[in-house]
Design a protein around this motif. Structure first.
Motif, short mmCIF file in Angstrom:
data_model
loop_
_atom_site.label_atom_id
_atom_site.label_comp_id
_atom_site.label_asym_id
_atom_site.label_seq_id
_atom_site.Cartn_x
_atom_site.Cartn_y
_atom_site.Cartn_z
N SER A 249 0.85 -1.19 0.00
CA SER A 249 0.00 0.00 0.00
C SER A 249 0.88 1.24 0.00
CB SER A 249 -0.93 0.00 1.22
OG SER A 249 -0.18 -0.05 2.42
N ASP B 251 1.01 5.32 1.24
CA ASP B 251 0.35 6.34 2.07
C ASP B 251 0.39 7.70 1.39
OD1 ASP B 251 2.92 7.31 2.39
OD2 ASP B 251 3.19 6.42 4.38
N ASN B 252 -0.09 8.71 2.11
CA ASN B 252 -0.17 10.07 1.54
C ASN B 252 1.20 10.66 1.24
OD1 ASN B 252 -2.95 10.03 1.66
ND2 ASN B 252 -3.00 10.87 3.77
N SER C 219 4.15 0.66 2.16
CA SER C 219 4.21 -0.20 3.34
C SER C 219 3.89 -1.63 2.92
CB SER C 219 3.23 0.28 4.41
OG SER C 219 1.90 0.23 3.92
#
Length: 917
Positions: free
Chosen positions: A871, A873-874, A879
């Motif tokens: 995934s 993140d912003n 991750s």
């Protein structure tokens, strides 16, 4: 979190405690009722320590009709950091006398404060199954129902309501247990139960498993539908784990349930866990990402620097778009020297893009082959275009979309299977066939010159005969007499000519001598005689000398000239000249009547020509002998070619048998056929090429024109192929050799073409050429792929069927790591769930499979041993979450990330009953 995925651990799923009436306390334990708490506390500690020492990682407490001992063991395990996973359970007996183990989910059973202890939980369960009298009495230190009246059916049904797993212990006994009940109850029980306990020695397993198969004969299920386990059924602490089962799962209730979903892949009752000896990728990581952290917005997965692991069985990689899934498998494929060449929208292919923008990146993989130690291999992105790079590990990588594109290409699938059926011996045979055909072609081209040589030989022989006739005419008596007389006449005339020439030479000499004498005179006679006046005698001699010199020289000249004139005018000379004239006339008449020119120049010319002809004929004979020798060699090589072809076919069939054996559980199979259309096309080419190469020679030398029409030849060869099949080549050769006859009926109207090749004397050279050409036949047929009953490339197949064919080929071809990026693309969801998933489940046991997917069915129904979730993140940071499918956090991620995740899990829970219903 276990980032290595499901792994093998020792489990003992039938453990009795001190509550069993036959329990044996170890020596040294405190005794007496007043010491019971101390005794139990010591038992709990020793029990857990015994499991730790003997590496028993999970046990199910299955006392008869009680769960009282579970709570204390759970507490004892917790105090050691949960090094031993305790499963609550109970053993009950049905009205049929069948023992049943019921194992509960420790994380779900105690909820909402309904039951405070596992003793209460078990009591509640026992109350639910023994409906006639839900009360218990204390007997042998345990709760025992007053009346046990529940059937197998009811016990299993209630177990499901409690989310419990049922185990039938001792089912392999021939006199007790499950198979002592009636067949109807047997079948119902087998449909509902999940696990069968062997509880016997390893040496008995094979024999007793066969007993189960015999019992199940005629049923719609077999032993592969059940997880067979071994348990200790212990009666003392030291017995715990004495008989154990290796289960490949997380230490959880969900992990245990994996053996229901995969009874064959997740359970082993051997002394040691299964070893995966096939090649496998252990882990991978991206090195030297730090210099490019500023570019993470341009390419978020650049932060994917954490070491990631792969299961030796099935690893599934999931995550949202642009999270790095494709990058991960592409980088592994890069180390295996396999990358995608597809553009990503407007951008270059991925590795090309990295090469241009992130050249200092380095990919490292750890891998194992057999029982060898792990090895590592690194490859820099900057070395992408190194033509000499050779990966130490064979990795098969199918980028996104490649399966669909390849499935649309018959030739690509044919090439793929050919690579799988190929062998060194087959390659050698094919190369030998190729070399033999080339040698045969070269010999045939040499032999095709035979016609010119024979025609040239005929011309030279004819000319030689003419010259011999010329010389023969010079050997006749008339000619010899004539020549003898001419020769005799010529000799006589030559003698006269030579004698006259001698006289003329003498005259000339004397004249020259006289002139020389006068020219050289230095003393006149008068002067010398004056000197010798005193010597009259000598003076007289000197005067005589001067007189002789002047008078005798003239007399000699006159005498010689007179003799010459007499000879020139003599009758003898005239007669010789007349004779010569008559002989010349006779010679001319002879030449005229014989039609020859006979003179010295012609004679020499004919002599030179006959020598040249003899030399040329010798050379031609040598070439014809060489051709004959080459024809014999051709015959030998043709036989060798036939043998090599047969060896190729035999080896190919062996490989096909081996191939089909490895694919016997799939819809894919391979067959070999000698393709009639290929043979027909080849034969047609031989007829047309032979005619094209030789017709000019035939037309030039025999003044006949070729009537051959291509469409007629096609018709004739097609009829022969249909008529004779595999024997067509031999039948045509026999007919060309006049050793057989063709039974043509449809092509009789093409008489001129048939006659040209098979009958005309003038076209013998074409027949000989064709006979040799047909000796070069080396059709090795073709391997076809069958998918079910359809032949790929011949029968109409749907796109899904073609993809299914290729998917099965991929999974069952070899044992090297297989990586597929989104195999579900463009495939029907039902096809993925029913077909692809089953293929993956079956193959992952004997091969490492790594799949990037958005399809929940592949992950869940495929029972992925390791799920990798990526995934972003912003902050564009990737991750990684890795864990087995039975891990609760992994399950929640699948629910969140994959559409249809919940449905897949629900279908998975129902699957076992459906499989044997």
């Amino acid at each position: 979190m276990n980032n290595r995925g499901s792994k093998w651990r020792k489990w003992d799923l039938q453990v009795q405690t001190y509550l069993d009436p036959n329990w044996v306390w170890p020596s040294g334990y405190p005794s007496g009722n007043d010491k019971q708490d101390e005794r139990i506390s010591r038992f709990e500690k020793d029990f857990i320590q015994h499991c730790i020492v003997n590496k028993i990682e999970a046990v199910a407490i299955t006392d008869h009709n009680t769960g009282e001992a579970v709570d204390g063991l759970l507490k004892a395990s917790t105090s050691t950091g949960n090094k031993v996973f305790i499963l609550p359970g109970v053993e009950v007996i049905s009205t049929e006398g069948t023992h049943i183990l019921v194992i509960f989910n420790p994380s779900e059973t105690i909820s909402n404060n309904r039951w405070l202890t596992w003793k209460d939980t078990v009591d509640h369960f026992l109350t639910a199954i023994f409906t006639d009298n839900p009360r218990f009495e204390q007997k042998y230190g345990r709760n025992t129902p007053l009346n046990s009246t529940s059937s197998i059916d009811q016990i299993i049904k209630k177990s499901e309501e409690f989310s419990a797993i049922t185990i039938f212990p001792h089912v392999l006994s021939q006199n007790t247990g499950l198979f002592s009940c009636d067949s109807r109850t047997q079948k119902r029980a087998l449909k509902l139960c999940n696990i069968l306990d062997l509880a016997c020695g390893l040496q008995e397993v094979k024999e007793k498993t066969q007993l189960v198969n015999n019992k199940l004969s005629g049923s719609s299920f077999n032993t592969n539908d059940f997880a067979f386990i071994r348990t200790s059924d212990s009666r003392k602490i030291t017995d715990v784990g004495s008989k154990f089962t290796f289960i490949k799962a997380e230490l959880s209730f969900e992990g245990l349930k994996q053996i229901i979903h995969e009874p064959k892949a997740r359970v082993s009752i051997e002394a040691n866990p299964p070893l995966y000896l096939y090649p496998q990728i252990v882990s991978t990581k991206l090195i030297n990402t730090e210099p490019y952290q500023s570019k993470k917005e341009q390419f978020p997965p650049i932060t994917l620097s954490k070491e990631m692991f792969f299961s030796p069985n099935l690893t599934t990689i999931i995550g949202p778009r642009a999270s790095g899934k494709t990058l991960l498998v592409e980088l592994v494929g890069f180390v295996g020297n396999q990358v995608s060449s597809e553009k990503r929208g407007e951008e270059k292919p991925l590795i090309d893009f990295l090469h241009d923008n992130f050249p200092e990146l380095e990919v490292e993989i750890s891998y194992k082959v057999g029982e060898n130690e792990e090895k590592t291999e690194k490859r820099k992105i900057s070395e992408f275009k190194d033509p000499f790079y050779n990966s130490p590990l064979k990795i098969e990588y199918w980028p996104q979309g490649y399966i669909e594109r390849s499935a649309s290409s018959q030739s690509q699938i044919a090439d793929y299977i050919r690579e799988r059926i190929e062998s060194k011996f087959l390659v050698e045979k094919e190369e030998a066939i190729k070399n033999l055909r080339e040698q045969l072609r070269e010999i045939r081209e040499k032999c095709s010159k035979k016609l010119e040589l024979e025609i040239e030989k005929q011309k030279l022989v004819s000319e030689s005969k003419q010259i011999e006739a010329y010389f023969e005419k010079l050997k006749s008596k008339k000619y010899k007499d004539l020549v003898s007389k001419i020769k005799e006449n010529r000799e006589k005339r030559q003698i006269l000519t030579n004698f006259v020439q001698d006289i003329e030479n003498q005259i000339e000499l004397v004249k020259n001598l006289g002139g020389q004498i006068d020219l050289n005179r230095s003393v006149e006679s008068s002067e010398i005689t004056k000197v010798f006046e005193v010597d009259k005698v000598l003076k007289s001699e000197i005067e005589a000398f001067y007189k002789f010199r002047n008078e005798e020289t003239d007399k000699l000249v006159n005498s010689s000239e007179g003799l010459r004139n007499k000879i020139e005018g003599s009758n003898v000379k005239k007669e010789l000249e007349n004779e010569e004239k008559k002989l010349k006339e006779g010679y001319a008449n002879y030449c005229k009547t014989q039609g020859v020119v006979i003179n010295q120049e012609e004679y020499r010319k004919q002599e030179d020509r006959i020598k040249l002809i003899t030399k040329s004929l010798d050379a031609i004979e040598s070439q014809l002998k060489e051709i004959e020798s080459e024809r014999k060699r051709y015959k030998e090589l043709s036989g060798q070619l036939s043998l090599e072809r047969q060896l190729f076919i035999e080896e190919n069939n062996k490989l096909l048998t081996k191939f089909n054996e490895s694919f016997k559980t799939t819809s894919v199979s391979a067959i070999w056929e000698e393709v009639g259309s290929d043979r027909t096309s080849w034969l047609k080419d031989q007829f047309l090429e032979s005619n094209k190469e030789l017709k000019d020679r035939v037309e030039k030398n025999f003044k006949v024109k070729s009537p051959v029409r291509e469409d007629y030849i096609i018709d004739i060869v097609e009829e022969l192929s249909q008529l004779y099949g595999e024997d067509t080549v031999d039948k045509i050769r026999n007919a060309l050799s006049r050793e057989g006859k063709l039974d043509l009926s449809l092509s009789t109207g093409k008489k001129e073409n048939l006659s040209w090749f098979f009958e005309k004397n003038e076209t013998q050279i074409i027949r000989e050429d064709l006979i040799m050409r047909l000796g070069e036949y080396a059709g090795i047929g073709r391997n076809y792929i069958k998918y079910g009953n359809k032949i790929l490339g011949r029968d109409n197949m749907s796109f899904g069927e073609r993809c299914g064919t290729l998917t099965e080929l991929l999974l069952f071809s070899g044992d090297h790591p297989l990586i597929i990026d989104q195999p579900e693309d463009h495939l029907d969801a039902k096809f993925v769930a029913d077909k692809v998933v089953n293929l993956v489940r079956h193959r992952k046991i004997n091969r490492q499979v790594i799949i990037c997917t958005h399809n929940a069915n592949i992950v869940v129904l495929g029972d992925s041993e390791l799920v990798t979730t990526l995934s972003v993140d912003n902050e564009s940071k990737v991750s990684v979450l890795q864990g087995p499918l039975e891990d609760i956090q992994v399950r929640r991620t699948i629910y969140d990330v994959l559409e249809g995740g919940a449905t897949a899990f629900k279908k998975r829970e129902q699957k076992y009953g459906e499989a044997i219903g």
